[in-house]
Design an enzyme around this catalytic site. Structure first.
Site, PDB file in Angstrom:
ATOM      1  N   ASP A  83     -42.790  -5.260  24.328  1.00  0.00           N
ATOM      2  CA  ASP A  83     -41.898  -4.839  23.252  1.00  0.00           C
ATOM      3  C   ASP A  83     -41.193  -3.569  23.722  1.00  0.00           C
ATOM      4  O   ASP A  83     -41.673  -2.897  24.642  1.00  0.00           O
ATOM      5  CB  ASP A  83     -42.706  -4.582  21.979  1.00  0.00           C
ATOM      6  CG  ASP A  83     -41.847  -4.026  20.857  1.00  0.00           C
ATOM      7  OD1 ASP A  83     -40.782  -4.609  20.596  1.00  0.00           O
ATOM      8  OD2 ASP A  83     -42.242  -3.014  20.265  1.00  0.00           O
ATOM      9  N   ASP A 135     -46.655  -2.476  19.893  1.00  0.00           N
ATOM     10  CA  ASP A 135     -47.296  -1.463  19.061  1.00  0.00           C
ATOM     11  C   ASP A 135     -46.980  -1.608  17.580  1.00  0.00           C
ATOM     12  O   ASP A 135     -47.420  -0.793  16.771  1.00  0.00           O
ATOM     13  CB  ASP A 135     -46.889  -0.058  19.513  1.00  0.00           C
ATOM     14  CG  ASP A 135     -45.498   0.328  19.029  1.00  0.00           C
ATOM     15  OD1 ASP A 135     -44.631  -0.573  18.942  1.00  0.00           O
ATOM     16  OD2 ASP A 135     -45.269   1.508  18.739  1.00  0.00           O
ATOM     17  N   ASP A 147     -45.189  -7.212  16.368  1.00  0.00           N
ATOM     18  CA  ASP A 147     -45.732  -7.686  17.638  1.00  0.00           C
ATOM     19  C   ASP A 147     -47.057  -8.424  17.470  1.00  0.00           C
ATOM     20  O   ASP A 147     -47.542  -9.038  18.423  1.00  0.00           O
ATOM     21  CB  ASP A 147     -45.960  -6.500  18.595  1.00  0.00           C
ATOM     22  CG  ASP A 147     -44.684  -5.738  18.883  1.00  0.00           C
ATOM     23  OD1 ASP A 147     -43.648  -6.390  19.084  1.00  0.00           O
ATOM     24  OD2 ASP A 147     -44.730  -4.500  18.891  1.00  0.00           O
TER      25      ASP A 147
END
Length: 772
Positions: free
Chosen positions: A314, A512, A516
């Site tokens: 990410d 995080d 996700d």
């Protein structure tokens, strides 16, 4: 406690009780043997063996029902053989080893039962329904299509809806975008986002069960269900070792007509290297990973991390800092950047807004003295106003600060913010537009070095997955060095990307945020950043970073692969020697009693091999001393202190023109460069560069850093000569062009050098710090 409650408790805690009881019986037996109570010792060890035998029969039966190979078959034969040949101590040892393996697996598997707990806990339970002139709180499940809901400041949007007025939303939980987003009346808003501005109303377009956030929870649940369970390395050996053991024992019995030979084969076939040595190596790896700030949730997670070949990241909060930071302060010509930032931060001290926090933090890093503001008020939808040190200060949108007249410096600020994908917050002093603060989500300084370390660790492909815009995502991808960028991804699209990559190779996903969580659960191994990330993503991950430093991921992968390799060495060595002992027993060269002693020696050797995993790898560099870390910290503070001088280079260059050839700002800048910047760069060369060379293992690794130090001093000397040569007369047009060219070039070198220093020096030294 009722009988039913006791049964439920024991069932839920079977593995800890099994381990505790069998270990206690083994220890009590040893104490009895020391006291020469041989009968009592044998009785206690037989009890432990029987307990292990019952558990082994149960687990083997379950494995057979699942049609899954299991090393527990070997343990069952070994336990039975120990009882038959009168070796209760060996049986008790096997029972304890079997129980310890079961306990480790139980702890590693407990995560699956907690996957959704925090996701569900964050989901709003109530909504505020507006009815005529009243507001009534109702359970979120009772919200119907078309209801009008009121969402207060700081509250989570309970269901999907359409705005009835403007709103400022924190959508990071779903998109990963760290900066607040302004939405207008009529825009759609999704559940799970946070109201980062004043309260607003919306009309619901979906029920709670059909809303976006509920879909994220379902994605995590489905992804977890589709994840294959971890199959122990030991179980794979059972496919070959169990039939071989049975064939060898049966062959020895048939060939000699002596059942004792068959029992001797079974005794020396005790799979302790599988049951204990491998878990020791794995647990040692878990311990070493924890030492670098990485929590790996059990042996299964470690094996999946070690097997990963494709890494998916990410962007926000992972490759970038995940929070807005002040990138630059631009001002009109008569006001210094530090003074503008001080006034803005003084006013923003009383604001809870995330951007206000970034401005105050920037002022604190520059050690600017802040004043207490007076008469502070918020103008909804525009910004904040108040008085600081007798000045009327306003902070907010360009339209509110600039009005209809946009000066050149403001246009440059807006254009630069557009190019850099930054957010410009404008500041007015005494009702006159004075400057702008540019905020952006900066790339983590250790991200490029971390990507290089990952490739050295064996990662063959790196993909960036983000919900952010394509231009921003591609810029980040280019700087850190990924192989592919997938932008504008929602949680479902991230999950699909994981599926596509998993077809070709084992995957590792790093993220995080709540958005996700589905991808973390679906990937071969999920890695969450817990230092500042969502707790829900940590729950959905196999690996959690407890330090705010992503270069720890590469270290964890190397530790996982080394630990897995050592575990394999321990298993192969131990089981190889066991095979030799089994052949000797089948030939009648080992009686059961001697075979049991020999097998214990093999077990000890396998365990010693496994314990190597707790030691540092060969060639690992020693940590820096406390004094060296203190030196690096001092240089880091100096690095932060000279950043305003770097930005002043660009500001002075912007102010030079053929119509304005005043060299006074250039002379003032030159004085600061020579008095503040150059001493810092020289100190870096003398003190920081040797520390970096030691951390990296050679002076060649710091050649680039030293070269930029030299280039900076060379360019400042050129600037000095140019300014000195024009002091006696007014600057000619050619001198102004040359000054601008030199200043812009110096600014570019300084910006590159700062990035170089952040990536390869300051953060690297901090990762090699030992105990002070």
């Amino acid at each position: 406690m009722t009988r039913a409650g006791l049964v439920k408790y024991l069932k839920a805690n079977l593995e800890p009780w099994l381990f505790g009881v069998s270990a206690a019986l083994l220890g009590a037996g040893l104490a009895a043997r020391v006291a020469r109570a041989t009968g009592a010792a044998d009785g206690l060890w037989i009890a432990a063996t029987v307990i292990g035998l019952v558990f082994s029969v149960t687990s083997t039966a379950r494995a057979l029902l699942r049609r899954q190979p299991s090393v527990d078959v070997i343990a069952l034969l070994a336990l039975g053989g120990a009882l038959v040949v009168g070796e209760p101590f060996a049986g008790a040892m096997i029972a304890v080893m079997l129980a310890s393996g079961a306990l480790l697996e139980a702890r590693a598997g407990a995560r699956a039962r907690r996957e959704l707990s925090l996701l569900v806990a964050r989901a709003p339970q109530t909504a505020r329904l507006r009815q005529l002139d009243s507001i009534r709180e109702i359970p979120v499940a009772q919200v119907a299509l078309g209801d009008r809901l009121m969402v207060g400041s700081g509250e989570i949007v309970p269901v999907d809806g359409r705005l009835l007025g403007p709103a400022v939303l924190d959508e990071s939980a779903l998109t990963g975008e760290p900066l607040p987003v302004e939405r207008q009346s009529g825009d759609d808003v999704r559940s799970g986002v946070v109201n980062a501005g004043p309260g607003f109303d919306l009309v619901t377009t979906a029920t709670a069960a059909e809303s976006t956030y509920a879909g994220v929870v379902r994605l995590v649940e489905a992804a977890q269900a589709s994840s294959a369970p971890f199959v122990r390395t030991a179980d794979r050996f059972a496919l070959y070792f169990v039939p071989l053991t049975l064939a060898l024992a049966g062959g020895a019995w048939l060939a000699s007509g002596d059942a004792v030979r068959a029992v001797a084969v079974l005794v020396v076939a005790t799979p302790c290297p599988l049951l204990l040595a491998a878990p020791i190596a794995i647990m040692s790896g878990l311990s070493r990973a924890a030492g670098v700030g990485v929590v790996i949730k059990g042996g299964g997670a470690l094996e999946k991390l070690a097997a990963g070949q494709v890494m998916l990241f990410d962007k926000t909060g992972t490759l970038t800092q995940g929070r807005p930071e002040v990138a630059d302060v631009l001002t009109r010509s008569d006001l210094e950047a530090d003074e503008l930032l001080r006034l803005a931060a003084s006013l923003d001290q009383v604001s809870p807004h995330v951007l206000a926090g970034a401005i105050v933090s920037a002022a604190a890093r520059r050690r600017l003295p802040l004043s207490a503001p007076d008469d502070v008020s918020e103008v909804h939808g525009y910004g904040l106003q108040g008085r600081v040190d007798g000045h009327r200060i306003r902070i907010g949108k360009a339209a509110w600060i600039l009005g209809d007249d946009t000066p050149d410096w403001a246009r440059r600020a807006q254009r630069r913010a557009e190019i850099d994908s930054a957010l410009a917050v404008f500041v007015a002093v005494d009702d006159q537009a004075a400057g702008a603060v540019l905020l952006e989500d900066p790339i983590r300084p250790d991200a490029p070095r971390m990507l290089r370390a990952l490739r050295e660790a064996g990662i063959s492909r790196v993909v960036l997955l983000t919900g952010d815009r394509r231009d921003v995502a591609e810029m980040v991808g280019r700087i850190v060095g990924v192989d592919e960028v997938l932008s504008d991804c929602d949680p479902a699209q991230k999950l699909a990307a994981i599926g596509r990559e998993s077809v070709a190779a084992r995957t590792i996903m790093v993220g995080d945020g709540i958005n996700d969580a589905p991808a973390l659960a679906a990937a071969g191994a999920g890695v969450a950043l817990a230092a500042r990330g969502s707790t829900a993503s940590s729950e959905a991950a196999d690996v959690v970073l407890t330090v705010d430093r992503i270069d720890a991921i590469a270290a964890a992968i190397l530790i996982a692969r080394r630990s897995k390799g050592i575990a394999l060495q321990a298993v192969l060595t131990g089981m190889g020697l066991s095979l030799v002992a089994m052949a000797m027993a089948a030939a009648g060269l080992l009686v059961p009693a001697v075979g049991a002693v020999l097998q214990e020696g093999i077990d000890v050797l396998a365990i010693v091999i496994a314990l190597r995993a707790v030691l540092p790898a060969r060639g690992q560099r020693a940590p820096l001393s406390g004094a060296e870390v203190a030196t690096a910290a001092t240089l880091r503070a100096q690095h932060e202190a000279v950043l305003p001088v770097v930005e002043l280079v660009c500001t002075v260059a912007d102010g030079l023109s053929d119509d304005n050839a005043d060299l006074a700002p250039v002379r003032a800048l030159l004085h600061r460069l020579e008095a503040e910047l150059l001493p810092h760069e020289r100190a870096d060369e003398q003190e920081l560069v040797p520390l970096v060379a030691r951390a990296l293992g050679g002076s060649d690794s710091t050649a680039g850093l030293s070269r930029t130090h030299a280039e900076i001093e060379h360019q400042i000397n050129r600037l000095h000569r140019l300014v000195t040569g024009t002091e006696a007369t007014d600057a000619a047009g050619g001198d102004v062009v040359e000054l601008r060219r030199l200043l812009y070039g110096l600014y570019a070198i300084l910006r590159l050098h700062n990035a170089q220093e952040d990536e390869g020096a300051i953060t690297l030294v901090s990762t090699h710090a030992g105990p002070s």
